[in-house]
Write an enzyme that holds these catalytic residues in place. Structure first.
Site, PDB file in Angstrom:
ATOM      1  N   ILE A  31     -28.413  18.037   2.285  1.00  0.00           N
ATOM      2  CA  ILE A  31     -29.670  18.659   2.862  1.00  0.00           C
ATOM      3  C   ILE A  31     -29.941  18.130   4.494  1.00  0.00           C
ATOM      4  CG2 ILE A  31     -31.596  17.027   2.063  1.00  0.00           C
ATOM      5  CD1 ILE A  31     -32.902  19.843   1.013  1.00  0.00           C
ATOM      6  N   HIS A 100     -22.831  10.109  -6.920  1.00  0.00           N
ATOM      7  CA  HIS A 100     -22.509  11.157  -5.983  1.00  0.00           C
ATOM      8  C   HIS A 100     -21.566  10.410  -4.956  1.00  0.00           C
ATOM      9  CE1 HIS A 100     -26.209   9.392  -4.668  1.00  0.00           C
ATOM     10  NE2 HIS A 100     -25.962   9.342  -3.684  1.00  0.00           N
TER      11      HIS A 100
HETATM   12  P1  5GP Z   1     -27.297   8.115  -1.239  1.00  0.00           P
HETATM   13  O1  5GP Z   1     -27.970   7.655   0.061  1.00  0.00           O
HETATM   14  O2  5GP Z   1     -28.036   8.256  -2.343  1.00  0.00           O
HETATM   15  O3  5GP Z   1     -25.777   7.813  -1.023  1.00  0.00           O
HETATM   16  O4  5GP Z   1     -27.548   9.937  -0.853  1.00  0.00           O
HETATM   17  C1  5GP Z   1     -28.406  10.869  -1.126  1.00  0.00           C
HETATM   18  C2  5GP Z   1     -28.025  11.996  -0.404  1.00  0.00           C
HETATM   19  O5  5GP Z   1     -28.526  12.959  -1.155  1.00  0.00           O
HETATM   20  C3  5GP Z   1     -28.629  11.878   0.902  1.00  0.00           C
HETATM   21  O6  5GP Z   1     -27.660  12.252   1.860  1.00  0.00           O
HETATM   22  C4  5GP Z   1     -29.704  12.806   1.036  1.00  0.00           C
HETATM   23  O7  5GP Z   1     -29.590  13.514   2.441  1.00  0.00           O
HETATM   24  C5  5GP Z   1     -29.197  13.999  -0.067  1.00  0.00           C
HETATM   25  N1  5GP Z   1     -30.322  14.619  -0.757  1.00  0.00           N
HETATM   26  C6  5GP Z   1     -31.324  14.032  -1.053  1.00  0.00           C
HETATM   27  N2  5GP Z   1     -32.107  15.150  -1.842  1.00  0.00           N
HETATM   28  C7  5GP Z   1     -31.502  16.145  -1.509  1.00  0.00           C
HETATM   29  C8  5GP Z   1     -31.718  17.486  -2.023  1.00  0.00           C
HETATM   30  O8  5GP Z   1     -32.701  17.727  -2.579  1.00  0.00           O
HETATM   31  N3  5GP Z   1     -30.728  18.720  -1.478  1.00  0.00           N
HETATM   32  C9  5GP Z   1     -29.438  18.187  -1.197  1.00  0.00           C
HETATM   33  N4  5GP Z   1     -28.673  19.050  -0.875  1.00  0.00           N
HETATM   34  N5  5GP Z   1     -29.373  17.002  -0.841  1.00  0.00           N
HETATM   35  C10 5GP Z   1     -30.207  16.051  -0.985  1.00  0.00           C
END
Ligand code: 5GP
Length: 116
Positions: A31, A100
Site C-alpha cells: 500500500i 512476508h
Molecule cells: P514490514 O515493515 O513489516 O516488513 O512491512 C509491512 C509492509 O506492509 C509495509 O511495506 C506496509 O506498507 C505494508 N502494509 C501495511 N498495511 C498494509 C495494507 O493494509 N495493505 C497493503 N497492501 N500493504 C500494507
C-alpha cells in the site's frame, strides 16, 4: 496468534491489489510502495516470522521465493534485477506480525541499511 492486517487481507475482509493467489500463498501490491514494483508475498498459514517458523514450514517459505521470482518475470523486471527482503522482528523493522517477503524492483535501488 493475534489477528492482523494481513490475515484480514487473506480472509478478503479488507481489499488488496492481489497479483497471485493459490491454496498456500497470496501476493499483493504494498500500500506504500518503496519502488515502482513493490509486492508482498505471504503464506496463508499464520506464520509470524522467520523466528517462529517451524521446520515443516520450509517448503512453503521456499515456495514464497519461487512465486516472487515468477511475479518478477511476469512484470518484466527479472532481467534488470530486483530485491527480495524479509524483515524479522523489532530491530529488523518488521511491522506486521505475519511473515512476508518484499519483492522490490522496477528501478535501481539504494542500500540504506544503517542503525537508527
Ligand atoms: P514490514 O515493515 O513489516 O516488513 O512491512 C509491512 C509492509 O506492509 C509495509 O511495506 C506496509 O506498507 C505494508 N502494509 C501495511 N498495511 C498494509 C495494507 O493494509 N495493505 C497493503 N497492501 N500493504 C500494507
Amino acid at each position: 496468534m493475534q489477528d492482523n492486517i494481513f490475515l484480514k487481507i487473506i480472509r478478503k475482509e479488507i481489499p488488496a491489489d492481489i497479483v497471485y493467489e493459490d491454496a498456500e500463498l497470496l501476493a499483493f501490491r504494498d500500500i506504500h510502495p518503496l519502488a515502482p514494483v513493490h509486492i508482498l508475498v505471504i503464506p496463508k498459514k499464520p506464520i509470524e516470522s522467520i523466528t517462529t517458523m517451524e521446520p515443516e514450514d520450509a517448503l512453503i517459505v521456499g515456495k514464497m521465493f519461487l512465486v516472487a521470482r515468477d511475479i518478477a518475470r511476469d512484470l518484466n523486471i527479472s532481467e534488470k534485477g530486483y530485491k527480495l527482503l524479509i524483515r524479522v522482528g523489532h530491530d529488523g523493522g518488521q511491522e506486521v506480525p505475519h511473515l512476508h517477503l518484499h519483492l522490490l524492483g522496477g528501478a535501481r535501488l539504494t542500500e540504506n541499511i544503517h542503525p537508527i
